[in-house]
Design a protein around this motif. Structure first.
Motif, PDB file in Angstrom:
ATOM      1  N   ASP A   1      -3.079  -2.375  -0.032  1.00  0.00           N
ATOM      2  CA  ASP A   1      -1.842  -3.023   0.410  1.00  0.00           C
ATOM      3  C   ASP A   1      -1.166  -2.214   1.513  1.00  0.00           C
ATOM      4  O   ASP A   1      -0.507  -2.765   2.384  1.00  0.00           O
ATOM      5  N   GLN A   2      -1.347  -0.899   1.434  1.00  0.00           N
ATOM      6  CA  GLN A   2      -0.662  -0.028   2.396  1.00  0.00           C
ATOM      7  C   GLN A   2      -1.552   1.161   2.724  1.00  0.00           C
ATOM      8  O   GLN A   2      -2.241   1.689   1.857  1.00  0.00           O
TER       9      GLN A   2
ATOM     10  N   ASN B   1      -1.164   4.855   4.754  1.00  0.00           N
ATOM     11  CA  ASN B   1      -0.275   5.823   5.385  1.00  0.00           C
ATOM     12  C   ASN B   1      -1.101   6.857   6.136  1.00  0.00           C
ATOM     13  O   ASN B   1      -2.079   7.386   5.605  1.00  0.00           O
TER      14      ASN B   1
ATOM     15  N   THR C   1      -2.778  -5.650   5.272  1.00  0.00           N
ATOM     16  CA  THR C   1      -2.574  -4.247   4.939  1.00  0.00           C
ATOM     17  C   THR C   1      -1.461  -3.711   5.814  1.00  0.00           C
ATOM     18  O   THR C   1      -1.515  -3.856   7.045  1.00  0.00           O
ATOM     19  N   SER C   2      -0.477  -3.137   5.180  1.00  0.00           N
ATOM     20  CA  SER C   2       0.633  -2.545   5.922  1.00  0.00           C
ATOM     21  C   SER C   2       0.243  -1.136   6.348  1.00  0.00           C
ATOM     22  O   SER C   2      -0.033  -0.279   5.497  1.00  0.00           O
TER      23      SER C   2
END
Lengths: 116, 112
Positions: free
Chosen positions: A9-10, A12, A110-111
């Protein structure tokens, strides 16, 4: 039926580091694969596509993606992330539909967050 | 660089009302599409349009929906009697050939 999975989902990443956004697909026949990016309050913006030919596809803003048929994957990559790359990324797969159009099926997105 | 444009950016309507969402595709494109994205969910295909007729449509695109190209530049999506669950972002897209689609900024539809 065709489908796309974006398992994260994310994502970083620190600015300057390489980034990878994952995508796997399922389709009958030869896939047409796409990556789109969506900035806040904007529409989807085309980044790159794989239709045929070289498995490594280069697109806009320094992004590239590698088509891997055996793993049914089409991961998006960039060697050095920028803070301005922070956005929502969508993978899509399509095949030639009966009416002549290519109708993509999108992943959930996808963030990508790039930290300074 | 040519862009797909959409109006309005935000539409608020009462349940049961008709709405028309408007799009101006890129001028030399021949294929036109509508998608929707319910908040937090996937982008979903609604319909594609070529040569003044629907070429593909999804299960979502039921009798409440219709599309039209009323003139040489506009491409519209009409929802006849809106339901609460029609609240979503609606994206128009166009393509010159059949593969790469270019998307507009979207219209946020809120049904109260």
């Amino acid at each position: 039926a065709q489908s796309v999975a974006q398992p994260e989902d994310q994502v970083n990443v620190a600015e300057g580091n390489p980034l990878t956004v994952k995508c796997t697909y399922s389709v009958s026949g030869n896939p047409y694969l796409f990556w789109y990016v969506q900035y806040p309050n904007r529409g989807l913006q085309f980044l790159l596509k794989y239709i045929t030919g070289d498995n490594l596809v280069k697109g806009s803003y320094g992004f590239e993606a590698e088509f891997n048929k055996s793993q049914t994957s089409f991961h998006l990559k960039k060697p050095s992330a920028l803070v301005s790359d922070s956005a929502l990324y969508f993978c899509a797969v399509s095949t030639h539909a009966s009416g002549g159009s290519y109708i993509p099926t999108f992943g959930r997105g996808t963030s990508l967050i790039v930290h300074p | 660089e040519p862009e797909v444009t959409q109006t309005p950016s935000h539409q608020v309507t009462q349940m049961g009302q008709e709405v028309i969402l408007r799009c101006v595709p890129i001028s030399n494109h021949l294929y036109f599409y509508w998608y929707r994205q319910i908040l937090g969910q996937k982008v979903e295909f609604l319909v594609s349009f070529y040569n003044n007729e629907i070429s593909e449509k999804s299960e979502i695109f039921d009798d409440q929906f219709s599309v039209e190209r009323p003139d040489g530049s506009n491409f519209t999506l009409k929802i006849r009697s809106t339901k609460l669950e029609d609240s979503a972002m609606y994206f128009c897209a166009s393509s010159e050939q059949t593969d790469t689609q270019y998307f507009g900024p979207g219209t946020r539809l809120t049904v109260l």
